[in-house]
Design an enzyme around this catalytic site. Structure first.
Site, short mmCIF file in Angstrom:
data_model
loop_
_atom_site.label_atom_id
_atom_site.label_comp_id
_atom_site.label_asym_id
_atom_site.label_seq_id
_atom_site.Cartn_x
_atom_site.Cartn_y
_atom_site.Cartn_z
CG ASP A 1 -1.62 1.05 1.27
OD1 ASP A 1 -1.62 2.42 0.69
OD2 ASP A 1 -2.86 0.85 1.83
CB VAL A 2 1.61 3.77 -2.54
CG1 VAL A 2 2.12 2.92 -3.71
CG2 VAL A 2 0.24 4.56 -2.89
CE1 TYR B 1 8.14 15.76 -1.65
CE2 TYR B 1 10.32 14.85 -1.65
CZ TYR B 1 9.14 15.05 -0.99
OH TYR B 1 9.02 14.69 0.24
CE1 TYR C 1 13.32 3.84 3.38
CE2 TYR C 1 11.43 2.56 4.41
CZ TYR C 1 12.18 3.58 4.41
OH TYR C 1 11.99 4.79 5.22
CE1 TYR D 1 -8.68 9.63 -8.71
CE2 TYR D 1 -9.71 11.39 -10.07
CZ TYR D 1 -9.04 10.21 -10.14
OH TYR D 1 -8.39 9.52 -11.18
N GLY E 1 9.67 10.52 -1.99
CA GLY E 1 10.77 10.24 -1.01
C GLY E 1 11.66 9.46 -1.75
CD GLN F 1 11.69 21.97 -0.10
OE1 GLN F 1 10.39 22.06 -0.24
NE2 GLN F 1 12.13 21.72 1.16
P1 NAD Z 1 -7.62 1.45 -11.41
O1 NAD Z 1 -8.42 1.40 -10.31
O2 NAD Z 1 -7.96 0.17 -12.39
O3 NAD Z 1 -6.28 1.18 -10.83
C1 NAD Z 1 -5.68 1.85 -9.91
C2 NAD Z 1 -4.92 0.93 -9.00
O4 NAD Z 1 -4.25 1.34 -7.88
C3 NAD Z 1 -5.41 -0.58 -8.79
O5 NAD Z 1 -4.88 -1.55 -9.26
C4 NAD Z 1 -5.56 -0.25 -7.27
O6 NAD Z 1 -5.59 -1.54 -6.69
C5 NAD Z 1 -4.02 0.51 -7.01
N1 NAD Z 1 -4.17 0.97 -5.66
C6 NAD Z 1 -5.26 1.91 -5.20
N2 NAD Z 1 -4.96 2.41 -4.01
C7 NAD Z 1 -3.59 1.91 -3.69
C8 NAD Z 1 -2.77 1.91 -2.55
N3 NAD Z 1 -3.05 2.83 -1.50
N4 NAD Z 1 -1.47 1.41 -2.55
C9 NAD Z 1 -1.28 0.53 -3.78
N5 NAD Z 1 -2.11 0.46 -4.76
C10 NAD Z 1 -3.21 1.05 -4.87
O7 NAD Z 1 -7.51 2.83 -12.13
P2 NAD Z 1 -6.86 3.23 -13.65
O8 NAD Z 1 -8.00 3.84 -14.54
O9 NAD Z 1 -6.10 2.16 -14.09
O10 NAD Z 1 -6.26 4.66 -12.97
C11 NAD Z 1 -4.62 4.45 -13.01
C12 NAD Z 1 -4.29 5.82 -12.46
O11 NAD Z 1 -4.55 6.51 -13.64
C13 NAD Z 1 -4.86 6.33 -11.18
O12 NAD Z 1 -4.20 7.26 -10.64
C14 NAD Z 1 -5.95 7.37 -11.72
O13 NAD Z 1 -6.20 8.33 -10.95
C15 NAD Z 1 -5.18 7.90 -12.96
N6 NAD Z 1 -6.10 8.20 -14.15
C16 NAD Z 1 -6.92 7.32 -14.84
C17 NAD Z 1 -7.80 8.00 -15.65
C18 NAD Z 1 -8.91 6.87 -16.69
O14 NAD Z 1 -9.70 7.31 -17.20
N7 NAD Z 1 -8.59 5.55 -16.50
C19 NAD Z 1 -7.99 9.19 -15.77
C20 NAD Z 1 -7.30 10.18 -15.03
C21 NAD Z 1 -6.39 9.82 -14.28
#
Ligand code: NAD
Ligand code: UDP
Length: 314
Positions: free
Chosen positions: A58-59, A159, A64, A145, A102, A162
């Protein structure tokens, strides 16, 4: 030695396509995911490759590892899922960005943020250019979001200023394709799954709101080009397909392409749902020589075939 690339959210929809592309390009790929909306199934075919590694993490907690590049995609993207636990969504965007920045600072890795057109909110400027500051409700149900992603952008640029980090910020517009979860909740997968199952097509509001839909292979190409771009190009840079469609048009297209007789049902429009959205991609075109090449009919065709397979296996 091959380039060591970390993809956070790598088991999600976009992340899985990005991991596949990077593995095929010969990178040493570390895919990190907590499987909130992503699945191991999305990357199962990559497990046979020596240059692919999958880690549950979980990010919002520090990580590390030693890497040269980071694509930070971890974050639920569908309103249904990011509103399920809004506090966790903000933590994922903000704490996740801090942790990954980081990591980039310690390893001197180049780091790319998957930002979003949602930073523009319900825009007064159309199409949206990167210089537009946006119109976001900071206390509404989409704010976890939208504001989370805005704060992540702020962190990336601080980042960079800085600590001199090599950052890249992509503002991604609605992207669709295979590997979306069948219960993802976003419009393209909802309509296709509803049509294929003969269930009513759920149009929110009158369906007159617009979105611009980008096929996932085009988006991945844009992300790769942005990561490879000259050091001085930080973004933010819009990545999306300028073809703009009303939601009702999308519904009719999906019905026609699937041959479905599903009825259209009209439900209430979610709070703060943006009225229109279309990317101005002049920056990406001129700086990355990038243009989407897959039109909506072709991309929908691929996505329909994917869901036909998924539903027949269920
Ligand atoms: P998605 O929900 O299929 O993928 C997101 C992934 O992040 C999932 O595998 C989920 O399990 C993982 N995740 C969520 N919280 C996490 C955490 N705390 N630690 C580790 N993993 C975590 O969505 P997507 O459409 O593939 O989107 C991927 C990225 O692109 C996202 O950051 C989203 O905001 C961005 N994005 C997507 C779209 C789109 O239209 N698909 C548009 C704008 C931005
Ligand atoms: N939408 C809809 N029916 C659905 C899902 C979504 O009419 O079953 C609409 C939603 O109200 C929005 C648009 O489709 O106007 C795109 O929604 P999505 O959740 O895919 O992404 P957004 O761009 O809103 O984050």
């Amino acid at each position: 030695m091959s380039v060591r690339v970390l993809v956070t959210g790598g088991a999600g929809f976009i992340g899985s396509h990005l991991c596949k592309r990077l593995v095929e390009d010969g990178c040493d790929v570390l895919c990190v995911d907590n499987y909130f909306t992503g699945t191991k199934q999305n990357v199962v075919s990559l497990q046979d490759y020596d240059n692919f590694e999958l880690m549950r993490h979980d990010v919002t907690f520090p990580l590390y590892v030693e890497v040269d590049q980071i694509y930070n995609l971890a974050c639920p993207a569908s309103p249904v899922h990011y509103q399920f636990d809004p506090v966790q969504t903000t933590k994922t965007s903000v704490h996740g960005a801090i942790n990954m920045l980081g990591l980039a600072k310690r390893t001197r890795a180049k780091i790319l943020q998957a930002s979003t057109s949602e930073v523009y909110g319900d825009p007064e400027e159309h199409p949206q250019t990167e210089t537009y500051w946006g119109r976001v409700n900071p206390v509404g149900i989409r704010a976890c979001y939208d504001e989370g992603k805005r704060c992540a952008e702020t962190l990336f640029f601080d980042y960079q200023r800085q600590h001199g980090l090599a950052i890249k910020v992509a503002r991604i517009f609605n992207t669709y394709g295979p590997n979306m979860h069948r219960e993802d909740g976003r419009v393209v997968s909802n309509f296709i799954v509803q049509a294929l199952q003969g269930n009513p097509i759920t149009i929110y509001g009158r369906g007159e709101q617009t979105r611009s839909f980008c096929y996932v292979s085009d988006l991945v190409e844009g992300l790769i080009r942005l990561m490879a771009s000259p050091h001085a190009l930080h973004g933010p840079i819009n990545l999306g397909n300028p073809g703009e469609f009303q939601i009702i048009e999308l519904a009719r297209k999906v019905l026609a392409m699937t041959g479905s007789h599903s009825a259209l049902v009209y439900e209430s429009l979610p709070e703060d749902d943006p009225v229109q959205r279309q990317p101005d991609i002049t920056l990406a075109r001129t700086n990355l020589d990038w243009l989407p090449t897959v039109d909506l009919d072709e991309g929908l065709g691929e996505t329909i075939r994917y869901f036909e397979r998924v539903l027949s296996e269920a």
